[in-house]
Motif scaffolding. Structure first.
Motif, short mmCIF file in Angstrom:
data_model
loop_
_atom_site.label_atom_id
_atom_site.label_comp_id
_atom_site.label_asym_id
_atom_site.label_seq_id
_atom_site.Cartn_x
_atom_site.Cartn_y
_atom_site.Cartn_z
N ALA A 136 -3.59 4.12 -5.97
CA ALA A 136 -3.79 3.84 -4.54
C ALA A 136 -5.07 3.05 -4.30
O ALA A 136 -5.08 2.05 -3.56
CB ALA A 136 -3.82 5.14 -3.75
N ALA A 174 -11.89 7.61 -2.51
CA ALA A 174 -10.94 8.59 -2.00
C ALA A 174 -11.72 9.86 -1.73
O ALA A 174 -12.48 10.32 -2.60
CB ALA A 174 -9.82 8.84 -3.01
N ILE A 215 0.82 -1.20 0.00
CA ILE A 215 0.00 0.00 0.00
C ILE A 215 0.86 1.26 0.00
O ILE A 215 1.80 1.40 0.77
CB ILE A 215 -0.94 0.03 1.23
CG1 ILE A 215 -1.90 -1.17 1.18
CG2 ILE A 215 -1.70 1.34 1.30
CD1 ILE A 215 -2.86 -1.15 0.01
N LYS A 216 0.50 2.19 -0.89
CA LYS A 216 1.14 3.50 -0.93
C LYS A 216 0.12 4.54 -0.49
O LYS A 216 -0.91 4.71 -1.13
CB LYS A 216 1.64 3.81 -2.34
CG LYS A 216 2.29 5.18 -2.45
CD LYS A 216 2.73 5.46 -3.89
CE LYS A 216 3.35 6.85 -4.01
NZ LYS A 216 3.75 7.15 -5.42
N GLU A 217 0.41 5.21 0.61
CA GLU A 217 -0.52 6.20 1.15
C GLU A 217 -0.40 7.53 0.40
O GLU A 217 0.67 7.90 -0.10
CB GLU A 217 -0.24 6.44 2.63
CG GLU A 217 -0.32 5.18 3.50
CD GLU A 217 -1.73 4.63 3.63
OE1 GLU A 217 -2.69 5.36 3.27
OE2 GLU A 217 -1.88 3.48 4.07
N ILE A 218 -1.52 8.25 0.33
CA ILE A 218 -1.54 9.61 -0.21
C ILE A 218 -2.07 10.51 0.89
O ILE A 218 -3.26 10.49 1.22
CB ILE A 218 -2.42 9.69 -1.47
CG1 ILE A 218 -1.89 8.73 -2.54
CG2 ILE A 218 -2.43 11.12 -2.01
CD1 ILE A 218 -2.66 8.77 -3.82
N ASN A 219 -1.21 11.29 1.48
CA ASN A 219 -1.51 11.97 2.74
C ASN A 219 -2.70 12.92 2.70
O ASN A 219 -3.45 13.01 3.66
CB ASN A 219 -0.27 12.73 3.23
CG ASN A 219 0.87 11.79 3.61
OD1 ASN A 219 0.62 10.66 4.02
ND2 ASN A 219 2.10 12.25 3.45
N TYR A 252 -5.68 -0.99 -2.62
CA TYR A 252 -6.61 -1.38 -1.56
C TYR A 252 -7.62 -2.41 -2.08
O TYR A 252 -7.92 -3.40 -1.40
CB TYR A 252 -7.36 -0.16 -1.04
CG TYR A 252 -6.59 0.66 -0.03
CD1 TYR A 252 -6.65 0.38 1.34
CD2 TYR A 252 -5.79 1.73 -0.44
CE1 TYR A 252 -5.94 1.14 2.26
CE2 TYR A 252 -5.08 2.50 0.48
CZ TYR A 252 -5.16 2.19 1.83
OH TYR A 252 -4.45 2.94 2.75
N TYR A 310 -5.43 12.77 1.09
CA TYR A 310 -6.71 12.13 0.81
C TYR A 310 -6.97 11.01 1.82
O TYR A 310 -6.03 10.43 2.36
CB TYR A 310 -6.73 11.54 -0.60
CG TYR A 310 -6.59 12.57 -1.69
CD1 TYR A 310 -7.70 13.24 -2.19
CD2 TYR A 310 -5.34 12.87 -2.23
CE1 TYR A 310 -7.57 14.18 -3.20
CE2 TYR A 310 -5.20 13.81 -3.24
CZ TYR A 310 -6.32 14.46 -3.72
OH TYR A 310 -6.19 15.39 -4.72
N ASN A 311 -8.24 10.70 2.01
CA ASN A 311 -8.63 9.55 2.82
C ASN A 311 -9.11 8.44 1.89
O ASN A 311 -9.95 8.68 1.01
CB ASN A 311 -9.76 9.92 3.78
CG ASN A 311 -9.32 10.88 4.85
OD1 ASN A 311 -8.25 10.73 5.43
ND2 ASN A 311 -10.13 11.90 5.11
N ILE A 312 -8.58 7.24 2.05
CA ILE A 312 -9.04 6.07 1.31
C ILE A 312 -9.93 5.27 2.24
O ILE A 312 -9.51 4.82 3.31
CB ILE A 312 -7.87 5.20 0.82
CG1 ILE A 312 -6.87 6.05 0.02
CG2 ILE A 312 -8.41 4.04 0.00
CD1 ILE A 312 -7.41 6.61 -1.26
#
Length: 269
Positions: free
Chosen positions: A220, A182, A129-133, A224, A135-137
């Motif tokens: 992203a 997202a 998993i690569k997070e994108i700060n 998930y 945004y909320n997944i």
């Protein structure tokens, strides 16, 4: 051709294709769509419409030339008339069986036919998993739908239309499929939805609102989604047309393996 209403056709194996979950899932009664068959009691040919795909698939095979003649009459005298009344000016379709495809193309030999290949990919192993700060997944579970219906998010239709057009009800979606969103502030800015399922294969529909594109959201969300599929013993399938370079780059970056390509046709009606 007669339209089927709420009937499970999973026993008619000639109408089902394991590499085409978007349409086979509809024929088998697992997800929502429209199905017409040549014979309700013993169908050999089916026309299937998928909202998520936005087109039709011709499924099954027969050597009876009268079936193809009746099929053409149905299209020209009924379906094309209905489509035109709704402002639709072209017929988009694929054919799952090669012999049937040859027959269908002969039927439409006088049309100015367009063709593009659709590529299909699958993945059934975990992603890192690569997070994108910023945004909320979020998984689309019952709590998320409760918040959606309570008005927590501004653009509910961006998600709800995909879920309901593909599954009919949220309950059917929960029983059969997976989705993630997202969010940015109070808005749903990207979605990945399993819009169809046949056996253990789920078809993916993914979209990002224009102003939030090129920020890695599709990648992203795919990570998930695939991990959730693996946890449930499911396989994710991604279909995209040859000209959609961005989609092909994303699916290949996400580690999906190319499975097949098939032609997709359309002509003006």
């Amino acid at each position: 051709m007669e339209k089927i209403i709420n009937k499970d056709l999973s026993q008619y194996r000639r109408l089902l294709y394991s590499d085409s979950p978007s349409y086979s899932g509809i024929v088998a009664g697992d997800c929502k769509g429209d199905v017409w068959v040549d014979n309700i009691l013993n169908p050999t040919l089916a026309l299937v419409y998928s909202f998520a795909v936005g087109g039709y698939s011709i499924m099954g095979d027969t050597s009876d030339v009268t079936v193809y003649s009746d099929f053409l009459d149905f299209l020209r005298q009924k379906l094309f008339v209905e489509l035109k009344s709704k402002g639709v000016d072209c017929f988009e379709f694929s054919v799952e069986n090669k012999k049937t495809e040859d027959h269908i193309l002969k039927l439409f030999s006088n049309e100015s036919m367009n063709k593009e290949y659709e590529y299909s990919y699958r993945k059934s192993c975990y992603n890192k998993i690569k997070e994108i700060n910023q945004y909320n997944i979020i998984p689309v579970d019952q709590e998320f739908i409760r918040q959606l219906l309570a008005g927590k998010y501004d653009n509910t239709e961006f998600l709800s239309e995909r879920l309901l057009e593909s599954w009919g009800t949220y309950e059917q979606f929960f029983a059969k499929s997976i989705a993630y969103v997202a969010t940015f502030n109070k808005s749903i800015v990207a979605v990945i939805v399993g819009t169809a399922r046949y056996q253990n294969v789920i078809s993916i529909d993914i979209e990002t609102i224009e102003e939030h594109r090129k920020k890695g959201l599709a990648f992203a969300l795919t990570q998930y989604f695939v991990n959730d599929c693996v946890d449930r013993g499911l396989i994710a399938q991604w279909d995209c047309v040859e000209s959609n370079i961005a989609s092909r780059k994303t699916v290949e970056k996400a580690g999906f393996k190319f499975m097949k390509k098939k032609p997709y046709y359309w002509f003006s009606i």
